[in-house]
Motif scaffolding. Structure first.
Motif, PDB file in Angstrom:
ATOM      1  N   ASP A 420      -3.357  -5.316 -38.416  1.00 26.58           N
ATOM      2  CA  ASP A 420      -2.706  -6.617 -38.171  1.00 26.58           C
ATOM      3  C   ASP A 420      -3.054  -7.136 -36.776  1.00 26.58           C
ATOM      4  OD1 ASP A 420      -1.040  -8.732 -38.606  1.00 26.58           O
ATOM      5  OD2 ASP A 420       0.822  -7.586 -38.644  1.00 26.58           O
ATOM      6  N   ASP A 421      -2.937  -8.420 -36.592  1.00 19.97           N
ATOM      7  CA  ASP A 421      -3.121  -9.058 -35.267  1.00 19.97           C
ATOM      8  C   ASP A 421      -4.416  -8.617 -34.606  1.00 19.97           C
ATOM      9  OD1 ASP A 421      -0.603  -9.991 -35.793  1.00 19.97           O
ATOM     10  OD2 ASP A 421       0.412  -8.631 -34.414  1.00 19.97           O
ATOM     11  N   GLU A 477      -4.755 -15.215 -40.508  1.00 20.67           N
ATOM     12  CA  GLU A 477      -3.325 -15.550 -40.355  1.00 20.67           C
ATOM     13  C   GLU A 477      -3.155 -16.912 -39.708  1.00 20.67           C
ATOM     14  OE1 GLU A 477      -0.598 -11.886 -39.427  1.00 20.67           O
ATOM     15  OE2 GLU A 477      -2.045 -12.163 -37.821  1.00 20.67           O
TER      16      GLU A 477
HETATM   17 CA    CA Z   1      -0.013 -10.713 -37.691  1.00 23.75          CA
END
Ligand code: CA
Ligand code: C2E
Ligand code: CA
Length: 529
Positions: A420-421, A477
């Motif tokens: 993630d990220d 995202e």
């Molecule tokens: Ca994220």
């Protein structure tokens, strides 16, 4: 940050000993400091008083010696007491302090202002042994004339002629009474090797805290001692303490406020998250993820929400960070698993549908992690979705073998792993090799960099290229515009998540949204241009 209704019980239940301590501490500190200050205060007073007394005794002494010198000048070997008596009486009566003055031959008094001609040893007059011939001074308990009252003798005796003066001790005791009685001081003056001339009651040491204090001062011939009774120390302390009391009260209040603030920050989240779980204040929102190739919703990301009892929503980034800091993230994630499992029983997910959950570092490194995910997988198995664990670079920072093994184990059981990220944390490149991964989620910061279809987004391009090289599926995202979508599509990104497609929504809303809008085409750039 925490609502009062949620905080006060926590303070009542667990925080009161600290609050009490914070309130009492300044008082205790004040007691100790004012105690020390009062002792210093009394000592200063004693010091000043003993100096004044010494100065007074010194003045009397100087005066007495001057008179002795005057007397010596009167004497002539052939003079008789009858010749000298008028002068003696004159000097004795016009000069202050004297009980009597006299003249001697050796140590025998032959003429006294009180008794006229006589022949008596000076030792008998002053009722004690004299130090001998020469110049000396001495305090005595009494004299033949006045036995019950102390006196001070100043004598200058030689083989042939000599003189002496006797100062009445009353002059000293009156002065001592004037300066010491209001405070109950006990005072004593000793001159030479003599008897102490005293005033007041000697202090007794009976108080457990306050012992009597004294001060000694001296000059070559005079020794002065002043002692304060315990009551004086107690009074001084009480005077200072009552003056300090308002400040102590303010300090107490400030300390209690600081402690309450600290408790609220420190304890509330732990307790309140626990209570929030018990009271079912947490819920889950699901944000759909769009599968570009399929043109349909490919899954959802489960995002935790917390609505307090008073109706306020707590920000997820805040309470998640607090839960991590307060070691509550594991119970909270287990709760999330239960909530998601319960929600999923309410709606039908298509086969192969992904349910992504965010996992924190602490949980990942915890021995219970695999069992927790297995239990969650078992709960939702009948509904058919695949679980995706979203790990951040931060949570992978410890590349311990156990973590790698746990991820391998879960992956072998059909769980997907997403990073993630991506790009926002620590050096992620090594993680890409160390950990088994399926998805790479490009942080919305990079997606934001897309300004136009022909524009330049070099970092984003590099991330997408890297992802392809590693055979990872990419999820972008925070996709908010059709331009961003078109750009990402052109670069071969497979999944997008963002407000353009759908905002996070409740389980009920998702159940309605999926069949009706899940496969709606997304706005294309043609529509905008
Ligand atoms: Ca994220
Ligand atoms: P995240 O994992 O990066 O979650 C995505 C966040 O981006 C969510 O914020 C989501 O509402 C928001 N978002 C989605 N699309 C868009 C968009 O188009 N534009 C913008 N501006 N924002 C968008 P949210 O729900 O506030 O969550 C914030 C963070 O809190 C999450 O970031 C995640 O790190 C953490 N979090 C949320 N729920 C959980 C959870 O159950 N467990 C853990 N460990 N962390 C969670
Ligand atoms: Ca996430």
């Amino acid at each position: 940050m925490a609502p009062a209704s949620g905080t006060r019980p926590a303070l009542r239940e667990r925080g009161w000993p600290l609050l009490l301590a914070a309130g009492v501490f300044p008082l205790l500190l004040g007691l100790a400091l004012t105690f020390l200050e009062s002792r210093r205060d009394v000592q200063r007073e004693l010091d000043a008083t003993s100096r004044i007394l010494l100065r007074h005794a010194q003045t009397i002494s100087d005066h007495a010696w001057r008179t002795v010198n005057t007397l010596k000048r009167l004497e002539h070997n052939d003079s008789t007491c009858e010749d000298l008596e008028p002068d003696l009486q004159r000097i004795g009566s016009i000069r202050a302090y004297f009980r009597s003055i006299g003249l001697t031959h050796g140590h025998m008094v032959f003429c006294s202002s009180a008794f006229g001609p006589m022949r008596e040893p000076l030792a008998d007059v002053i009722q004690r042994e004299i130090p001998g011939l020469g110049r000396w001074s001495m305090s005595v308990e009494g004299t033949t004339a006045v036995r019950e009252r102390p006196a001070v003798v100043f004598a200058d005796l030689y083989g042939d002629v000599g003189a002496y003066t006797i100062v009445d001790g009353q002059y000293l005791t009156d002065f001592m009474r004037a300066i010491g009685e209001p405070r109950g001081y006990y005072m004593s003056v000793v001159i030479g090797d003599g008897h102490p001339v005293t005033q007041g009651e000697p202090p007794t040491d009976t108080h457990p805290l306050f012992s009597p204090l004294s001060d000694d001062t001296s000059s070559p011939q005079i020794m002065v001692r002043v002692s304060a009774p315990e009551s004086e120390s107690v009074h001084a302390w009480w005077r200072i303490f009552t003056a300090f009391l308002p400040l102590a009260a303010i300090l107490s209040a400030l300390c209690m406020m600081a402690a309450a603030y600290w408790l609220r920050r420190k304890m509330s989240y732990r307790d309140e998250i626990r209570r929030g779980i018990a009271r079912r204040e947490f819920s889950v929102q699901y944000q759909p993820v769009y599968d570009i190739q399929a043109g349909c919703c490919g899954g959802v990301e489960a995002l935790l929400r917390w609505q307090r009892a008073d109706g306020r929503w707590e920000r997820p980034d805040v309470f998640i960070a607090a839960a991590e800091a307060e070691h509550m993230i594991i119970p909270l994630t287990r709760h999330l698993f239960e909530l998601v499992a319960a929600d999923m029983a309410e709606w039908q997910a298509p086969r192969g549908f992904h349910v992504a959950v965010n996992v924190a570092a602490e949980h990942l490194q915890d021995p219970t992690f695999v069992a927790d995910v297995r239990r969650f997988a078992a709960q939702i198995a009948t509904h058919g979705p695949r679980i995706t664990l979203e790990l951040t670079e931060r949570s992978l920072i410890s590349d311990r073998k156990e973590v790698v093994t746990a991820l391998h184990t879960l992956r072998a059981e059909g769980v997907d792993i997403a990073l993630d990220d991506f790009g926002t944390g620590h050096c992620a490149m090594s993680y890409l090799q160390t950990f088994p991964l399926d998805f790479l989620k490009i942080d919305r910061g990079f997606v934001n960099a897309i300004e136009s279809l022909d524009g330049d987004a070099p970092v984003l391009d590099a991330i997408i290229a890297l992802s392809k090289r590693l055979a990872l599926r990419t999820v972008a995202e925070g996709v908010e515009t059709a331009v961003q979508l078109a750009y990402l599509k052109r670069q071969g990104v497979l999944y997008v998540q963002g407000y353009l497609y759908a905002r996070p929504m409740s389980s009920d809303a998702l159940a309605r949204w999926l069949p009706t809008r899940g496969c709606e085409p997304l706005p294309s750039t043609d529509q905008i241009v």
